[in-house]
Design an enzyme around this catalytic site. Structure first.
Site, PDB file in Angstrom:
ATOM      1  N   HIS A   1      -2.762  11.056   0.738  1.00 52.37           N
ATOM      2  CA  HIS A   1      -2.303  10.715   2.082  1.00 52.37           C
ATOM      3  C   HIS A   1      -1.598  11.985   2.602  1.00 52.37           C
ATOM      4  CE1 HIS A   1      -0.903   7.309   4.871  1.00 52.37           C
ATOM      5  NE2 HIS A   1      -0.351   8.398   5.390  1.00 52.37           N
TER       6      HIS A   1
ATOM      7  N   TYR B   1       8.488   2.984  12.949  1.00 50.15           N
ATOM      8  CA  TYR B   1       7.420   1.997  12.792  1.00 50.15           C
ATOM      9  C   TYR B   1       7.836   0.837  11.893  1.00 50.15           C
ATOM     10  CZ  TYR B   1       3.636   4.847  14.849  1.00 50.15           C
ATOM     11  OH  TYR B   1       2.820   5.547  15.705  1.00 50.15           O
TER      12      TYR B   1
ATOM     13  N   ARG C   1       0.861  -1.181   0.000  1.00 48.52           N
ATOM     14  CA  ARG C   1       0.000   0.000   0.000  1.00 48.52           C
ATOM     15  C   ARG C   1       0.900   1.234   0.000  1.00 48.52           C
ATOM     16  NH1 ARG C   1      -2.080   3.012   4.660  1.00 48.52           N
ATOM     17  NH2 ARG C   1      -3.860   4.270   3.991  1.00 48.52           N
TER      18      ARG C   1
ATOM     19  N   TYR D   1      -4.373   1.588  15.874  1.00 52.49           N
ATOM     20  CA  TYR D   1      -3.146   1.470  16.659  1.00 52.49           C
ATOM     21  C   TYR D   1      -3.386   1.152  18.138  1.00 52.49           C
ATOM     22  CZ  TYR D   1      -0.732   3.169  12.574  1.00 52.49           C
ATOM     23  OH  TYR D   1      -0.230   3.258  11.311  1.00 52.49           O
TER      24      TYR D   1
ATOM     25  N   GLU E   1      -3.664  -0.038   8.152  1.00 57.26           N
ATOM     26  CA  GLU E   1      -2.465   0.262   8.953  1.00 57.26           C
ATOM     27  C   GLU E   1      -2.646  -0.318  10.334  1.00 57.26           C
ATOM     28  OE1 GLU E   1      -1.466   4.415   9.280  1.00 57.26           O
ATOM     29  OE2 GLU E   1      -1.598   4.730   7.118  1.00 57.26           O
TER      30      GLU E   1
ATOM     31  N   GLU F   1      -7.441   8.683   6.285  1.00 56.72           N
ATOM     32  CA  GLU F   1      -7.770   9.263   7.601  1.00 56.72           C
ATOM     33  C   GLU F   1      -8.367  10.668   7.570  1.00 56.72           C
ATOM     34  OE1 GLU F   1      -4.133   9.227   9.841  1.00 56.72           O
ATOM     35  OE2 GLU F   1      -4.067   7.062   9.989  1.00 56.72           O
TER      36      GLU F   1
ATOM     37  N   ASN G   1      -7.304   2.377   9.808  1.00 51.75           N
ATOM     38  CA  ASN G   1      -5.981   2.440  10.429  1.00 51.75           C
ATOM     39  C   ASN G   1      -6.211   2.319  11.924  1.00 51.75           C
ATOM     40  OD1 ASN G   1      -5.167   2.963   7.874  1.00 51.75           O
ATOM     41  ND2 ASN G   1      -4.580   5.088   8.220  1.00 51.75           N
TER      42      ASN G   1
HETATM   43  O1  IFM Z   1       2.605   7.340   9.894  1.00 52.55           O
HETATM   44  C1  IFM Z   1       1.245   7.499  10.107  1.00 52.55           C
HETATM   45  C2  IFM Z   1       0.474   7.406   8.796  1.00 52.55           C
HETATM   46  O2  IFM Z   1       0.914   8.341   7.866  1.00 52.55           O
HETATM   47  C3  IFM Z   1      -0.990   7.670   9.036  1.00 52.55           C
HETATM   48  N1  IFM Z   1      -1.501   6.810  10.080  1.00 52.55           N
HETATM   49  C4  IFM Z   1      -0.769   6.792  11.319  1.00 52.55           C
HETATM   50  C5  IFM Z   1       0.682   6.466  11.040  1.00 52.55           C
HETATM   51  C6  IFM Z   1       1.462   6.359  12.368  1.00 52.55           C
HETATM   52  O3  IFM Z   1       1.351   7.529  13.082  1.00 52.55           O
END
Ligand code: IFM
Length: 509
Positions: A143, A460, A99, A333, A402, A189, A331
């Site tokens: 993005h 990351y 991606r 986390y 993500e 996002e 996405n």
């Molecule tokens: O690196 C970012 C990405 O560009 C968008 N989503 C969150 C990621 C981690 O912060």
């Protein structure tokens, strides 16, 4: 790794995730489910002034010294020069999908009109490399990467004029790349992006107003602009989907979706007000984007709380936006706890419109009242997000676009990341077993990148990059080797319990 550490990892997996305790392999997922990893243009490419690329609003933002570490993406991971090596690495790792995003200002430097032949060639080269290696391609059109010229001309995403320009840019991408690219995401996002770009000022174009800004902004209106930006984004997204469906879909047979940021919100207590607050936070997080896409209008709770500051759709717009997606990308986390508070001015969390406090753990202070101590991993939260999408929005096809963990730690021996990724993959499997229509999982990120709020202070990557070395060498972390073993050798998710030496059998050199 000692027996004790192994025991604690098993205990961790048991506590967090039923699928992981018995372990799972690639073949527990459907054949056509894809595993991949991702990057984005500004975070990866560098070469910001090369071969005809014009500045994007990221360049303006970073060159104004707005990053906490004053960094820029001028070189970033140097992907503009190293893409060939990287696409090979993707294949060697055994990834099934990649991606990435297109830099609009590299492809069409004036924002509209003439296509830059060198930009076109660059993306064709990447796509051709991926096709050669049999990697499924997922492209994001935006993005956080607007040509600065359009920001200057009419205020970018705050103006409806962007709808026509974004649709024309998307049309160029479909026309030029659509013979080989079947998975398109319009915007990354838009929900959290609008809050950070127009509410707190932490992302370009860095607009905000007192008392909501976290950075110093010279212009903006935090109470109104995030809602305008999302509204325009939704209309632009709809226009792009319409174009694809009318002009390209029959021949190219691809799909177009949108991506949203997602965290899971637990109520801080079981009190009615906290339960309502956690639901309200979901309506603002997911419903802001998904309710219009599924039912043609914003959630009632948003209309009530935001009032006249929330733009409205005309009947025609509402009809067009409804069902204008083929999949949803999320996405994800971490999870948060939320508790209720009365609406009060001065609260930083989303202008007070949601009137909730966030905490990442039960012991953390509320948002705006001190830094959270840590962000605990909560794989169950991803499963709950996926199941919520199924229950609330009619079980659309979903990609986990993500998922990953950032760390200031440069270490190659990133056991924590392996535990994190394997347990979140396990919770994805649990969601699938409960009937959620999940089609793929992408780790973020394929390699260390320029990171949004942290520059080069947060890593990351499955692959490590030495940002002090102009050659930007790539080195496999343990997580890259583990993911490789999982995918190529149908390895167990519990490979983490093996020693580092065992895992080097899967080394990608
Ligand atoms: O690196 C970012 C990405 O560009 C968008 N989503 C969150 C990621 C981690 O912060």
């Amino acid at each position: 790794m000692g027996v004790t550490a192994f025991f604690y990892i098993l205990l961790f997996l048991w506590v967090h995730d039923a699928a992981a305790i018995i372990g799972f392999t690639r073949s527990d997922f459907a054949q056509d489910f894809v595993f991949g990893a991702g990057t984005s243009a500004y975070q990866y490419e560098g070469a910001v002034a090369e071969d005809g690329r014009s500045p994007s609003f990221w360049d303006t933002f970073t060159h104004a010294g707005k990053m906490p570490d004053k960094s820029t993406g001028d070189i970033a991971a140097d992907g503009y020069h190293k893409y060939k090596e990287d696409m090979k690495l993707i294949s060697k790792t055994g990834l099934e999908a990649y991606r990435f995003s297109i830099s609009w200002s590299r492809l069409i430097p004036n924002g509209r009109g003439a296509v830059n032949p060198k930009g076109l060639k660059y993306y064709n080269n990447i796509i051709n490399e991926l096709v050669k290696h049999g990697i499924q391609i997922h492209i994001t059109l935006h993005h956080i990467d607007l040509p600065q010229i359009l920001e200057d001309e009419y205020g970018g995403w705050l103006s409806p004029r962007i709808i026509e320009d974004f649709t024309a840019y998307a049309g160029v991408c479909f026309r030029e790349f659509g013979d080989r690219v079947k998975y398109w995401t319009t915007v990354n996002e838009p929900n959290i992006g609008a809050i950070a770009a127009y509410g707190s000022g932490q992302l370009p174009p860095g607009r905000c107003s007192d008392p909501f800004g976290i950075t110093k902004c010279t212009a903006g209106n935090s109470s109104i602009e995030p809602y305008i930006a999302v509204h325009t984004t939704l209309l632009a997204h709809t226009s792009v989907v319409k174009l694809y469906r009318e002009k390209y879909k029959a021949e190219q047979k691809g799909v177009v979706g949108i991506n949203i940021y997602s965290y899971w919100s637990y109520p801080f207590t079981n009190s009615t007000v906290d339960l309502e607050a956690s639901q309200r936070s979901k309506d603002f997080m997911f419903g802001w984007i998904l309710e219009p896409l599924v039912s043609g209008d914003y959630p009632e709770v948003m209309k009530k709380n935001v009032g006249s500051r929330l733009p409205s759709f005309t009947k025609i717009q509402s009809g067009l936006i409804k069902n204008s997606f083929d999949f949803i990308g999320i996405n994800h986390y971490f999870s948060v706890y939320v508790n209720d508070r009365p609406i009060e001015r001065g609260a930083r969390d989303f202008n007070g419109d949601m009137s909730v406090y966030y905490r990442v753990s039960r012991t953390d202070p509320p948002a705006g009242q001190g830094a959270p101590t840590n962000v605990p991993s909560d794989p169950k939260g991803l499963q709950l997000v996926l199941e919520y999408l199924k229950e609330t929005y009619g079980n659309p096809p979903v990609y986990v676009h993500e998922n990953g963990v950032g760390s200031p730690n440069d270490s190659l021996n990133d056991t924590d990341r392996v535990v994190y990724l394997s347990s979140y993959m396990g919770s994805t499997l649990d969601a699938i077993r409960n009937g959620v229509n999940v089609r793929g999982y992408f780790a973020w990120a394929f390699m260390d990148l320029f990171e949004l709020l942290a520059g080069y202070q947060s890593k990351y990557g499955l692959y490590h990059i030495d940002f002090d070395d102009m050659r930007r060498p790539r080195q496999a972390r343990l997580s890259a080797r583990w993911y490789s073993g999982f995918l190529k050798k149908n390895g167990s998710s519990l490979l983490v319990s093996r020693t580092h030496e065992d895992l080097t059998l899967n080394t990608v050199s």
